[in-house]
Design a protein around this motif. Structure first.
Motif, PDB file in Angstrom:
ATOM      1  N   LEU A  13      11.060 -73.211  85.497  1.00 41.62           N
ATOM      2  CA  LEU A  13       9.819 -72.693  85.022  1.00 41.62           C
ATOM      3  C   LEU A  13       8.936 -73.163  85.420  1.00 41.62           C
ATOM      4  O   LEU A  13       9.101 -74.391  85.462  1.00 41.62           O
ATOM      5  CB  LEU A  13       9.915 -72.988  83.285  1.00 41.62           C
ATOM      6  CG  LEU A  13      11.360 -72.850  82.655  1.00 41.62           C
ATOM      7  CD1 LEU A  13      11.579 -72.687  81.053  1.00 41.62           C
ATOM      8  CD2 LEU A  13      11.248 -71.117  82.633  1.00 41.62           C
ATOM      9  N   THR A  35      10.051 -62.443  86.259  1.00 40.89           N
ATOM     10  CA  THR A  35      10.667 -64.071  86.823  1.00 40.89           C
ATOM     11  C   THR A  35      11.473 -63.439  88.214  1.00 40.89           C
ATOM     12  O   THR A  35      11.326 -62.255  88.021  1.00 40.89           O
ATOM     13  CB  THR A  35      11.818 -63.874  85.742  1.00 40.89           C
ATOM     14  OG1 THR A  35      12.220 -64.077  85.016  1.00 40.89           O
ATOM     15  CG2 THR A  35      13.369 -65.231  86.578  1.00 40.89           C
ATOM     16  N   GLY A  81      13.713 -76.515  83.645  1.00 40.14           N
ATOM     17  CA  GLY A  81      14.633 -74.916  82.948  1.00 40.14           C
ATOM     18  C   GLY A  81      15.653 -75.838  83.146  1.00 40.14           C
ATOM     19  O   GLY A  81      16.036 -76.883  82.394  1.00 40.14           O
ATOM     20  N   ALA A 118       4.578 -67.960  82.174  1.00 37.29           N
ATOM     21  CA  ALA A 118       5.474 -67.669  83.756  1.00 37.29           C
ATOM     22  C   ALA A 118       4.559 -66.279  83.933  1.00 37.29           C
ATOM     23  O   ALA A 118       4.242 -64.996  82.627  1.00 37.29           O
ATOM     24  CB  ALA A 118       6.514 -67.282  83.569  1.00 37.29           C
ATOM     25  N   LEU A 135       7.721 -70.926  92.113  1.00 36.38           N
ATOM     26  CA  LEU A 135       7.122 -72.221  90.909  1.00 36.38           C
ATOM     27  C   LEU A 135       5.823 -72.599  91.072  1.00 36.38           C
ATOM     28  O   LEU A 135       5.016 -72.010  90.384  1.00 36.38           O
ATOM     29  CB  LEU A 135       7.884 -73.194  90.656  1.00 36.38           C
ATOM     30  CG  LEU A 135       9.776 -73.167  90.077  1.00 36.38           C
ATOM     31  CD1 LEU A 135      10.034 -73.873  90.237  1.00 36.38           C
ATOM     32  CD2 LEU A 135       8.851 -72.472  88.984  1.00 36.38           C
ATOM     33  N   ARG A 167      14.730 -62.862  79.612  1.00 38.88           N
ATOM     34  CA  ARG A 167      13.470 -62.732  80.193  1.00 38.88           C
ATOM     35  C   ARG A 167      12.344 -61.513  80.246  1.00 38.88           C
ATOM     36  O   ARG A 167      12.655 -60.644  80.351  1.00 38.88           O
ATOM     37  CB  ARG A 167      13.540 -63.487  81.849  1.00 38.88           C
ATOM     38  CG  ARG A 167      13.994 -65.060  81.897  1.00 38.88           C
ATOM     39  CD  ARG A 167      13.904 -66.384  81.129  1.00 38.88           C
ATOM     40  NE  ARG A 167      12.397 -66.378  82.110  1.00 38.88           N
ATOM     41  CZ  ARG A 167      11.653 -66.651  81.228  1.00 38.88           C
ATOM     42  NH1 ARG A 167      11.928 -68.050  80.462  1.00 38.88           N
ATOM     43  NH2 ARG A 167      10.294 -67.370  82.261  1.00 38.88           N
ATOM     44  N   ALA A 200       8.658 -68.166  86.972  1.00 43.35           N
ATOM     45  CA  ALA A 200       9.914 -68.492  86.374  1.00 43.35           C
ATOM     46  C   ALA A 200      11.024 -68.135  87.782  1.00 43.35           C
ATOM     47  O   ALA A 200      10.522 -66.685  88.117  1.00 43.35           O
ATOM     48  CB  ALA A 200      10.384 -67.899  85.521  1.00 43.35           C
TER      49      ALA A 200
END
Length: 259
Positions: free
Chosen positions: A54, A62, A36, A59, A87, A124, A92
């Motif tokens: 990340l 988020t 990340g 992913a 995670l 994102r 993310a």
């Protein structure tokens, strides 16, 4: 009668003084082991920074965690370890800092978190899930109130978990902390999610520890009742460890956020 003791947490938690160091050590360990980027910029002010962690592979979206500290203390770096659960489930995780009181008043902090989420949505892809603790619980709940987030950003918020939120700010007027907050009745009411409608289709779960101060259990209940959403009172949790479930992929708290 002052509300200072009602809203004091450390004085009523055994071993409270050990928690900050424990958090910092666990947070540093996760940052060292996780891909990340830290200290990303979402605005020009010194504390308008966020960390992004990340997962392996693409992913799902988020997850966001907004820290507490009564809008006056702490920052993103203390809480990195709470990214571990999301995670592990392929999300993310973004964690912002924000300008603290008294340098910023609470409405200004609300605006900073809205600006952060707007920036994050540009950066994102995919859905957003919001969690925040204490003052951070207030801030993520405020994101669902009318006129705070741009509609395209609000539409991407699928879930929100205010953890031990301060949902009605009016009792804080009668505390010594208000020297920093500078709340009056009008501002407190305008910044209180429990007194405001919610917008959007996000699934909301209010979370609080069974061993928290009565004032915080009341605050969580007020928000859940006002918004007609589930309230989870987690057994054997106080204000400092009620967030610990986010460290684990299969905890009930992580499931409330991501399930």
């Amino acid at each position: 009668m002052s509300n200072d003791d009602a809203y004091a947490n450390a004085a009523h938690i055994d071993g409270a003084e050990a928690y900050p160091r424990r958090w910092q050590e666990a947070a540093a360990s996760l940052r060292a082991a996780t891909a990340g980027e830290v200290h990303r910029r979402y605005g020009s002010a010194r504390r308008q920074r966020y960390d992004l962690f990340l997962p392996e592979g693409e992913a799902h979206g988020t997850a966001v965690f907004v820290h507490g500290g009564y809008w006056r203390t702490l920052d993103k770096s203390v809480w990195s370890h709470l990214a571990a659960g999301p995670l592990a489930r392929g999300w993310a995780v973004a964690m912002p800092s924000y300008t603290l009181a008294p340098a910023a008043r609470i409405p200004e902090i609300t605006s900073e978190i809205a600006a952060f989420l707007t920036h994050l949505a540009d950066e994102r892809p995919g859905p957003l899930r919001l969690a925040g603790h204490s003052a951070g619980g207030h801030l993520v709940a405020r994101m669902l109130c009318p006129g705070v987030l741009p509609p395209p950003v609000l539409e991407r918020v699928e879930a929100c978990v205010p953890i031990s939120p301060v949902a009605d700010l009016r009792p804080l007027i009668d505390t010594e902390m208000n020297a920093d907050f500078r709340l009056d009745t009008e501002t407190a009411e305008a910044e209180s999610p429990a007194l405001l409608p919610r917008e959007g289709a996000a699934r909301v779960t209010v979370w609080v520890g069974a061993d928290e101060r009565p004032a915080f259990r009341d605050q969580a209940r007020w928000l859940a009742q006002a918004w007609n959403v589930p309230l989870v009172v987690e057994p054997a949790r106080h204000h400092f460890d009620v967030v610990d479930g986010l460290e684990t992929a299969d905890s009930a708290l992580t499931e409330a956020l991501l399930g």
